[in-house]
Design a protein around this motif. Sequence first.
Motif, short mmCIF file in Angstrom:
data_model
loop_
_atom_site.label_atom_id
_atom_site.label_comp_id
_atom_site.label_asym_id
_atom_site.label_seq_id
_atom_site.Cartn_x
_atom_site.Cartn_y
_atom_site.Cartn_z
N HIS A 76 -32.59 -32.54 -34.00
CA HIS A 76 -32.56 -33.62 -32.94
C HIS A 76 -32.23 -33.41 -31.69
CE1 HIS A 76 -32.53 -37.87 -32.09
NE2 HIS A 76 -31.14 -37.73 -31.97
N VAL A 77 -33.01 -33.10 -30.96
CA VAL A 77 -32.82 -32.88 -29.33
C VAL A 77 -33.74 -33.67 -28.53
CG1 VAL A 77 -32.58 -31.10 -27.62
CG2 VAL A 77 -32.23 -30.57 -30.07
N LYS A 78 -33.04 -34.51 -27.62
CA LYS A 78 -33.98 -35.00 -26.89
C LYS A 78 -34.49 -34.30 -25.59
CE LYS A 78 -31.96 -39.53 -28.01
NZ LYS A 78 -31.25 -40.89 -27.48
N ALA A 79 -35.58 -34.43 -25.10
CA ALA A 79 -36.14 -33.80 -23.69
C ALA A 79 -35.26 -34.16 -22.68
CB ALA A 79 -37.58 -33.77 -23.77
N ILE A 106 -33.31 -38.60 -40.69
CA ILE A 106 -32.12 -39.59 -40.59
C ILE A 106 -31.87 -39.76 -39.25
CG2 ILE A 106 -30.05 -40.27 -41.22
CD1 ILE A 106 -30.49 -38.98 -43.85
N TYR A 107 -31.68 -38.43 -38.71
CA TYR A 107 -31.35 -38.29 -37.06
C TYR A 107 -32.29 -39.22 -36.32
CZ TYR A 107 -26.97 -35.37 -37.40
OH TYR A 107 -25.86 -35.04 -37.63
N PRO A 142 -32.43 -27.81 -18.53
CA PRO A 142 -31.61 -28.35 -19.71
C PRO A 142 -32.67 -29.41 -20.60
CG PRO A 142 -30.68 -29.43 -18.01
CD PRO A 142 -31.54 -28.37 -17.06
N GLY A 143 -32.67 -29.20 -21.80
CA GLY A 143 -33.63 -30.13 -22.59
C GLY A 143 -33.77 -29.45 -23.80
N VAL A 144 -35.07 -29.38 -24.43
CA VAL A 144 -35.06 -28.89 -25.88
C VAL A 144 -34.96 -27.24 -26.01
CG1 VAL A 144 -36.82 -28.71 -27.41
CG2 VAL A 144 -36.83 -30.62 -26.53
N PRO A 145 -34.55 -26.72 -26.60
CA PRO A 145 -34.36 -25.27 -26.56
C PRO A 145 -35.75 -24.48 -26.75
CG PRO A 145 -32.76 -26.04 -28.23
CD PRO A 145 -33.62 -27.21 -27.79
N ILE A 203 -26.18 -38.15 -31.12
CA ILE A 203 -25.90 -36.99 -30.90
C ILE A 203 -26.81 -35.68 -31.28
CG2 ILE A 203 -23.23 -37.27 -31.51
CD1 ILE A 203 -23.67 -36.21 -34.29
N PRO A 204 -27.07 -34.80 -30.45
CA PRO A 204 -27.95 -34.02 -30.78
C PRO A 204 -27.74 -32.99 -31.84
CG PRO A 204 -26.73 -33.14 -28.70
CD PRO A 204 -26.22 -34.47 -29.31
#
Length: 262
Positions: free
Chosen positions: A257-260, A58-59, A146-149, A66-67
Amino acid sequence: MPQPSSLSMKILTSFLALASGAFAAESSPSALFRLYQTDVPPATAAEFYAVQREIAEIYKTNQAPIPRTVWTSLSAEAGSSLASGSRFMMKVPIAGVTALTESSWLSQQGTPASRSARDARFRAASGTGTGKIITEVPELIWDPSPGVPEPFGVLWTYSVKVGKAAAFIEHMKQAAEATKKAGQPKRMSSHRVSFGGDINEFSILVEYASLADLPTPAAFTAAIGGPANLAAYYQQQGELIHSVHRDIVRFRPEFSHVKAAK
């Protein structure tokens, strides 16, 4: 960040998993987060994670503003019946204290019937859950990219003595620098509980590309300046904290849901 046995080490059972909050896409990253954690019963784990995959979709499908960052634990507390990875941790930023009373982004997606059905499945499959509001500790953040873990992390949770917070932060700066020298960390983040728990609880997450990159005790000792410096470090830490817990965690992109970073 190795710790002395005299501090009664236990494997951490909590990383503060996080639930949704309002967060505008255009605004700068918030220093405030809503945290949610649940211990998933083995009998309902398949259903619980199926719901989490649906929520992540869904995200992603709706390009959520939002992440949503999810981790699971690779550690288990001694005597625990929980299977590895059954501790679920989710982190979502919020715009500020006033946003705590606003509807979450997820609660506005889909029809009332679909939301109700999803919530019912989630509650039925969940175990014991906790929620907290945490705030970043800027002095203990190191994020060169910073970015994807990263795939793995070491999570340290400290119970700090009353009135010792400022001294603890200064002390942990030394540990942070030694950790960077001793292993191959990619980034470090730190938070303090603001609401919903002990305000003297601090957490530090150090991320790694591989478990092989974690520092060995010998490497940490060398990085901090040798055995004498290490003994002094442990003595000071004992004067500042009640206890410390360590957990190995794994980032779960399929639930996140994390944007690079651009």
